[in-house]
Design a protein around this motif. Structure first.
Motif, PDB file in Angstrom:
ATOM      1  N   ARG A   1       0.783  -1.247   0.000  1.00  0.00           N
ATOM      2  CA  ARG A   1       0.000   0.000   0.000  1.00  0.00           C
ATOM      3  C   ARG A   1       0.807   1.287   0.000  1.00  0.00           C
ATOM      4  NH1 ARG A   1      -5.255  -0.574   3.848  1.00  0.00           N
ATOM      5  NH2 ARG A   1      -5.532   1.605   3.258  1.00  0.00           N
ATOM      6  N   LYS A   2       2.063   1.255   0.356  1.00  0.00           N
ATOM      7  CA  LYS A   2       2.808   2.498   0.546  1.00  0.00           C
ATOM      8  C   LYS A   2       3.661   2.839  -0.670  1.00  0.00           C
ATOM      9  CE  LYS A   2       1.226   3.146   4.624  1.00  0.00           C
ATOM     10  NZ  LYS A   2       0.269   4.203   4.857  1.00  0.00           N
ATOM     11  N   CYS A   3       3.462   4.058  -1.189  1.00  0.00           N
ATOM     12  CA  CYS A   3       4.261   4.548  -2.308  1.00  0.00           C
ATOM     13  C   CYS A   3       5.717   4.643  -1.880  1.00  0.00           C
ATOM     14  CB  CYS A   3       3.735   5.917  -2.750  1.00  0.00           C
ATOM     15  SG  CYS A   3       4.640   6.636  -4.134  1.00  0.00           S
ATOM     16  N   ARG A   4       6.622   4.323  -2.776  1.00  0.00           N
ATOM     17  CA  ARG A   4       8.058   4.363  -2.489  1.00  0.00           C
ATOM     18  C   ARG A   4       8.591   5.787  -2.394  1.00  0.00           C
ATOM     19  NH1 ARG A   4       7.835  -0.166  -0.410  1.00  0.00           N
ATOM     20  NH2 ARG A   4       8.317  -2.025  -1.617  1.00  0.00           N
ATOM     21  N   HIS A   5       7.822   6.752  -2.833  1.00  0.00           N
ATOM     22  CA  HIS A   5       8.279   8.139  -2.807  1.00  0.00           C
ATOM     23  C   HIS A   5       8.147   8.729  -1.401  1.00  0.00           C
ATOM     24  CE1 HIS A   5       7.292  12.546  -3.837  1.00  0.00           C
ATOM     25  NE2 HIS A   5       8.594  12.432  -3.691  1.00  0.00           N
ATOM     26  N   LEU A   6       6.932   9.013  -0.946  1.00  0.00           N
ATOM     27  CA  LEU A   6       6.721   9.581   0.394  1.00  0.00           C
ATOM     28  C   LEU A   6       5.694   8.785   1.198  1.00  0.00           C
ATOM     29  CD1 LEU A   6       6.765  13.436  -0.312  1.00  0.00           C
ATOM     30  CD2 LEU A   6       8.532  12.051   0.785  1.00  0.00           C
TER      31      LEU A   6
ATOM     32  N   TRP B   1      13.809  -2.295  -5.089  1.00  0.00           N
ATOM     33  CA  TRP B   1      12.826  -2.441  -4.019  1.00  0.00           C
ATOM     34  C   TRP B   1      11.431  -2.155  -4.558  1.00  0.00           C
ATOM     35  CZ3 TRP B   1      11.661   1.549   0.258  1.00  0.00           C
ATOM     36  CH2 TRP B   1      11.030   0.947   1.335  1.00  0.00           C
ATOM     37  N   PRO B   2      10.912  -3.043  -5.439  1.00  0.00           N
ATOM     38  CA  PRO B   2       9.576  -2.820  -5.997  1.00  0.00           C
ATOM     39  C   PRO B   2       8.501  -3.005  -4.925  1.00  0.00           C
ATOM     40  CG  PRO B   2      10.363  -4.973  -6.645  1.00  0.00           C
ATOM     41  CD  PRO B   2      11.495  -4.297  -5.912  1.00  0.00           C
TER      42      PRO B   2
END
Length: 113
Positions: A35-40, A96-97
């Protein structure tokens, strides 16, 4: 332990949160990714599916290939103007996809494990 989701809760283009996963329907193909975007770390369960079948982050428009979990377009808007950020975040997702959950369809139900 698997979680049951009804396909009636996932019309084409829908994304919902199920535990630690964003579960969605991209053109009749069901998927589950972390669920968590890798950006922020935005909640991707609040995202959308674009015309290419990619999951789009609700905060900054980063796009993910739901089949691989890789970011295919880095953050947009103000963040796209920061030199190297787009490329750096995309490169990070090659290493880290997003995690992909396993979905099994039985009739009108999906089971996430």
């Amino acid at each position: 332990m698997s979680q049951k989701i009804s396909t009636t809760d996932l019309p084409d283009g829908a994304v919902i949160g199920v535990g630690k996963y964003a579960v969605g329907n991209a053109g009749g193909e069901y998927f589950a990714v972390s669920r968590k975007c890798r950006h922020l770390r935005a909640d991707l369960a609040d995202g959308s599916i674009d015309d290419d079948g990619c999951l789009v982050c609700p905060w900054h428009g980063a796009k993910y290939d739901v089949a691989t979990g890789h970011m295919v377009l880095g953050p947009q808007g103000v963040f796209a103007k920061i030199p190297g950020l787009d490329a750096a975040v995309e490169a990070l997702t090659r290493l880290w996809p997003l995690r992909r959950g396993r979905l099994e369809q039985r009739g009108d139900d999906l089971y996430l494990s």
